[in-house]
Design a protein around this motif. Sequence first.
Motif, mmCIF file in Angstrom:
data_model
loop_
_atom_site.group_PDB
_atom_site.id
_atom_site.type_symbol
_atom_site.label_atom_id
_atom_site.label_comp_id
_atom_site.label_asym_id
_atom_site.label_seq_id
_atom_site.Cartn_x
_atom_site.Cartn_y
_atom_site.Cartn_z
ATOM 1 N N SER A 2 0.828 -1.207 0.000
ATOM 2 C CA SER A 2 0.000 0.000 0.000
ATOM 3 C C SER A 2 0.860 1.254 0.000
ATOM 4 O O SER A 2 0.553 2.220 -0.703
ATOM 5 C CB SER A 2 -0.926 0.029 1.214
ATOM 6 O OG SER A 2 -1.868 -0.998 1.125
ATOM 7 N N ASN A 6 0.811 4.017 -2.906
ATOM 8 C CA ASN A 6 0.455 5.399 -2.605
ATOM 9 C C ASN A 6 1.546 6.370 -3.035
ATOM 10 O O ASN A 6 1.246 7.452 -3.533
ATOM 11 C CB ASN A 6 0.155 5.563 -1.115
ATOM 12 C CG ASN A 6 -1.214 5.032 -0.755
ATOM 13 O OD1 ASN A 6 -2.144 5.062 -1.550
ATOM 14 N ND2 ASN A 6 -1.343 4.531 0.454
ATOM 15 N N LYS A 43 -13.685 14.678 1.626
ATOM 16 C CA LYS A 43 -13.661 13.214 1.664
ATOM 17 C C LYS A 43 -12.971 12.676 0.408
ATOM 18 O O LYS A 43 -12.141 11.769 0.478
ATOM 19 C CB LYS A 43 -15.095 12.690 1.755
ATOM 20 C CG LYS A 43 -15.212 11.219 1.967
ATOM 21 C CD LYS A 43 -16.652 10.741 1.928
ATOM 22 C CE LYS A 43 -17.527 11.458 2.933
ATOM 23 N NZ LYS A 43 -18.927 10.994 2.891
ATOM 24 N N THR A 46 -9.131 13.219 0.587
ATOM 25 C CA THR A 46 -8.385 12.252 1.407
ATOM 26 C C THR A 46 -8.217 10.925 0.680
ATOM 27 O O THR A 46 -7.150 10.307 0.757
ATOM 28 C CB THR A 46 -9.056 12.016 2.766
ATOM 29 O OG1 THR A 46 -10.373 11.518 2.568
ATOM 30 C CG2 THR A 46 -9.106 13.276 3.587
ATOM 31 N N LEU A 47 -9.249 10.506 -0.031
ATOM 32 C CA LEU A 47 -9.139 9.245 -0.766
ATOM 33 C C LEU A 47 -8.231 9.404 -1.985
ATOM 34 O O LEU A 47 -7.439 8.516 -2.295
ATOM 35 C CB LEU A 47 -10.513 8.738 -1.208
ATOM 36 C CG LEU A 47 -10.502 7.402 -1.946
ATOM 37 C CD1 LEU A 47 -10.021 6.287 -1.029
ATOM 38 C CD2 LEU A 47 -11.872 7.078 -2.492
ATOM 39 N N PRO A 51 -5.086 6.401 -2.037
ATOM 40 C CA PRO A 51 -6.209 5.463 -2.056
ATOM 41 C C PRO A 51 -5.878 4.024 -1.672
ATOM 42 O O PRO A 51 -6.758 3.281 -1.267
ATOM 43 C CB PRO A 51 -6.681 5.521 -3.506
ATOM 44 C CG PRO A 51 -5.445 5.825 -4.270
ATOM 45 C CD PRO A 51 -4.647 6.743 -3.376
ATOM 46 N N LYS A 54 -7.162 1.872 1.672
ATOM 47 C CA LYS A 54 -8.369 2.469 2.235
ATOM 48 C C LYS A 54 -9.592 1.778 1.657
ATOM 49 O O LYS A 54 -9.597 1.339 0.512
ATOM 50 C CB LYS A 54 -8.426 3.963 1.924
ATOM 51 C CG LYS A 54 -7.355 4.743 2.633
ATOM 52 C CD LYS A 54 -7.509 6.220 2.393
ATOM 53 C CE LYS A 54 -6.404 6.969 3.129
ATOM 54 N NZ LYS A 54 -6.417 8.383 2.804
ATOM 55 N N THR A 55 -10.606 1.679 2.475
ATOM 56 C CA THR A 55 -11.873 1.114 2.032
ATOM 57 C C THR A 55 -12.965 2.153 2.240
ATOM 58 O O THR A 55 -12.806 3.094 3.022
ATOM 59 C CB THR A 55 -12.229 -0.162 2.806
ATOM 60 O OG1 THR A 55 -12.296 0.140 4.199
ATOM 61 C CG2 THR A 55 -11.200 -1.255 2.570
ATOM 62 N N GLN A 102 -8.170 1.464 -8.176
ATOM 63 C CA GLN A 102 -8.349 2.605 -7.277
ATOM 64 C C GLN A 102 -9.209 3.680 -7.932
ATOM 65 O O GLN A 102 -10.026 4.331 -7.274
ATOM 66 C CB GLN A 102 -6.992 3.184 -6.863
ATOM 67 C CG GLN A 102 -6.091 2.212 -6.150
ATOM 68 C CD GLN A 102 -6.770 1.492 -5.003
ATOM 69 O OE1 GLN A 102 -7.392 2.100 -4.146
ATOM 70 N NE2 GLN A 102 -6.645 0.174 -4.983
ATOM 71 N N VAL A 118 -14.730 6.946 4.470
ATOM 72 C CA VAL A 118 -13.451 6.422 4.010
ATOM 73 C C VAL A 118 -12.712 5.882 5.226
ATOM 74 O O VAL A 118 -12.447 6.618 6.176
ATOM 75 C CB VAL A 118 -12.612 7.513 3.304
ATOM 76 C CG1 VAL A 118 -11.268 6.965 2.875
ATOM 77 C CG2 VAL A 118 -13.369 8.077 2.114
ATOM 78 N N LEU A 119 -12.420 4.596 5.209
ATOM 79 C CA LEU A 119 -11.761 3.933 6.344
ATOM 80 C C LEU A 119 -10.356 3.512 5.965
ATOM 81 O O LEU A 119 -10.096 3.129 4.827
ATOM 82 C CB LEU A 119 -12.561 2.697 6.773
ATOM 83 C CG LEU A 119 -14.046 2.919 7.063
ATOM 84 C CD1 LEU A 119 -14.735 1.592 7.266
ATOM 85 C CD2 LEU A 119 -14.215 3.823 8.246
ATOM 86 N N GLY A 120 -9.473 3.550 6.930
ATOM 87 C CA GLY A 120 -8.145 3.029 6.681
ATOM 88 C C GLY A 120 -7.058 3.979 6.861
ATOM 89 O O GLY A 120 -6.728 4.978 6.948
#
Length: 120
Positions: A2, A6, A43, A46-47, A51, A54-55, A102, A118-120
């Motif tokens: 990841s 990224n 939001k 951030t993603l 990405p 992240k989920t 992604q 957005v989690l993670g």
Amino acid sequence: MSLLGNIIWILLGGIWTAIGWLLLGIVFCITVVGIPLGLQCFKMATLTLAPFGKTIEYGGGAPSFVANVFWVIFAGIPMCVAYLIAGVLNCITIIGIPFGLQSFKMAKLSLLPFGASVLG
């Protein structure tokens, strides 16, 4: 993996897209009426910045549904199409497939951002 994904994502344009979302969110947050739209832009920023890893968890109730209907009509479809095109172009090569996936993740979020986390 990841972290590497990224870093490559940021170097190949993710930083500029995230800055664009951030600036758009700031513009929307200038007015009281635009604050909900600005929060959705933050939001997406951030993603878009990082990405990988992240989920997205979709939820929300009736207010999120109503807000998503208006979002889809006025902004969601063009953004979703742009991310889908980017995803397809990335998936042309084997190396680009993770980046295309992604883009598909962001396409879904750009279509229905209200009620999503957005989690993670």
